[in-house]
Write an enzyme that holds these catalytic residues in place. Sequence first.
Site, mmCIF file in Angstrom:
data_model
loop_
_atom_site.group_PDB
_atom_site.id
_atom_site.type_symbol
_atom_site.label_atom_id
_atom_site.label_comp_id
_atom_site.label_asym_id
_atom_site.label_seq_id
_atom_site.Cartn_x
_atom_site.Cartn_y
_atom_site.Cartn_z
ATOM 1 N N SER A 156 -20.796 -33.757 -39.244
ATOM 2 C CA SER A 156 -21.139 -35.294 -38.418
ATOM 3 C C SER A 156 -20.464 -35.110 -37.544
ATOM 4 O O SER A 156 -20.788 -36.550 -36.955
ATOM 5 C CB SER A 156 -22.191 -35.868 -39.828
ATOM 6 O OG SER A 156 -20.963 -36.609 -40.523
ATOM 7 N N ASN A 160 -21.943 -39.975 -32.581
ATOM 8 C CA ASN A 160 -23.087 -40.072 -32.901
ATOM 9 C C ASN A 160 -23.411 -40.200 -31.378
ATOM 10 O O ASN A 160 -23.199 -39.939 -29.980
ATOM 11 C CB ASN A 160 -24.503 -40.599 -32.752
ATOM 12 C CG ASN A 160 -25.186 -39.462 -33.772
ATOM 13 O OD1 ASN A 160 -25.864 -39.488 -33.210
ATOM 14 N ND2 ASN A 160 -25.077 -39.920 -34.636
ATOM 15 N N ASP A 184 -25.946 -32.442 -45.176
ATOM 16 C CA ASP A 184 -24.300 -32.594 -44.820
ATOM 17 C C ASP A 184 -23.609 -32.628 -45.422
ATOM 18 O O ASP A 184 -23.829 -32.104 -47.100
ATOM 19 C CB ASP A 184 -24.593 -34.109 -44.613
ATOM 20 C CG ASP A 184 -23.643 -35.326 -43.743
ATOM 21 O OD1 ASP A 184 -22.987 -35.233 -44.698
ATOM 22 O OD2 ASP A 184 -24.285 -35.971 -42.865
ATOM 23 N N HIS A 194 -17.740 -47.678 -30.243
ATOM 24 C CA HIS A 194 -17.017 -48.067 -31.470
ATOM 25 C C HIS A 194 -16.310 -46.628 -31.535
ATOM 26 O O HIS A 194 -15.998 -45.719 -32.764
ATOM 27 C CB HIS A 194 -18.025 -48.345 -32.699
ATOM 28 C CG HIS A 194 -19.156 -47.629 -33.316
ATOM 29 N ND1 HIS A 194 -20.207 -47.376 -31.648
ATOM 30 C CD2 HIS A 194 -19.841 -46.533 -34.125
ATOM 31 C CE1 HIS A 194 -21.370 -46.187 -32.861
ATOM 32 N NE2 HIS A 194 -20.940 -46.095 -33.600
ATOM 33 N N HIS A 198 -26.019 -40.347 -39.629
ATOM 34 C CA HIS A 198 -26.626 -38.496 -40.013
ATOM 35 C C HIS A 198 -27.818 -37.846 -39.766
ATOM 36 O O HIS A 198 -28.390 -37.143 -39.569
ATOM 37 C CB HIS A 198 -25.489 -38.644 -41.722
ATOM 38 C CG HIS A 198 -24.442 -38.941 -41.488
ATOM 39 N ND1 HIS A 198 -23.879 -38.029 -41.782
ATOM 40 C CD2 HIS A 198 -23.084 -40.056 -41.752
ATOM 41 C CE1 HIS A 198 -21.652 -38.737 -42.106
ATOM 42 N NE2 HIS A 198 -22.283 -40.239 -42.053
#
Length: 463
Positions: free
Chosen positions: A153, A360, A130, A356, A24
């Site tokens: 996000s 991002n 956020d 994973h 984040h």
Amino acid sequence: MAPYGTTENSQTAVVMVPLPAQGHLNQLLHLSRLLAAANLSVYYIGDTTHVRQARLRVHGWNDSGAAARIHFQEFEPAPFQTPPPNPNSSNKFPDQLIPAITAAMSLRDPITAFVGRLSADFRRVVVIFDSLMSYVVQDLDSVSNAEAYCFRSVSAFTAYAIYWERRGMPAVAPGAEILREVPGSDGCFSPEFLEYSKHQQAAKKIFCADIYNSCNEIEGFFLDLLEKEKSTGAGKVWALGPFHPVSKLEPAGSACLEWLDRQEPDSVIFVSFGSTTSMSDEQIREIAAGLERSRQKFLWVLRDADKGDIFTGDIRKLDLPQGFEGRTKKQGIILRDWAPQLEILGHPSTGGFMSHCGWNSSIESISMGVPIAAWPMHSDQPRNAVLLTKLLRVGLEVRDWESRDEIVRSNVVENVVMKLMAWEEGNEIRKRARELGIRVRESAIVGGTSRTKMEAFIAHITR
């Protein structure tokens, strides 16, 4: 990146309020760079520990250069514990971060007061917060010339899938049939995080629009659905991504990049599971054995998950099988520290990414045209994996989400690596990933769809 905007933008201040967790922090810091390039006064705020973390780990651009136009406002954090991650937990959600993100709720009064002070010096103060920091900004309606925008996000696909699940999974819209293949929320979050989320959901929400780190080239259909159905209560959706640099990356000066320079194009699989994944010793041994047997070149980031404060306490040493590094010294390298991920993904020798599937990592890999071996661990990652492997078809599964509690054995790792890096199926996936990456990068240049939306957003907040 060509600058845009005019000096008139100095009448508008932008305040970034990130959640104090790496994925984040990183996204809103990249967005700060883009807005600062438009001559906006940008204030990136948070507690001292996590502002320092964000600045230390930024990649793809020079903090001392581009960030010179960003004002970093630090507050003393409320005291919080910093427990180590638990690599043997059945639920992979990073509960060790809960004390830190809960402590951030103490910033409610300081942030409101800070925005109030800025409001006296600027015609408009734009707060981008956020969604998991809603509690902290709920008093901003007391500042007459402030307006708030909620940053989501996650991917638009994941956001819509969550919305659809909460509505009881009704009949899907034409074109959204893929939702039936999306895993539910079971196993994605811990009870402790869900309790934290309740505070955010209960907070008074007064905001103008949602912001996504995405673009039409990746998931325009689901961005349109979110806006059409006003799924979060926002009447407008701004897709302004990718936030990170997509061309002319500033060199990180890392030894791993020098090693990549010596490898053949598309020959290396990059293995990294982000900042919130902690693996058991047994799982690490299985990955090592699978990589070794695949005989494919690899660059493996082998580090434990972050603690709430990454600057304190001991770090768990992750052990590899005896002799592994000696046997594979010509095949690959191990990084045990923070890696310049964006530069690695942008390197021509990188031909695959075992990941994973955090957002991002996903959007960075998409934008650089690198296919993904999807191994989701928690949170939004299982849904992102479906987006990557089944909708965009730029990746393949390492394992089914229903088998998340099982150790992934070395033969599975070996097979996935071979399929992605050495077999024809992988070549086809790589071709689709490369083509999508080109479209995404083109969207960010002058005249591109993402660039045009960013320009429209800047015009909107400086109106």
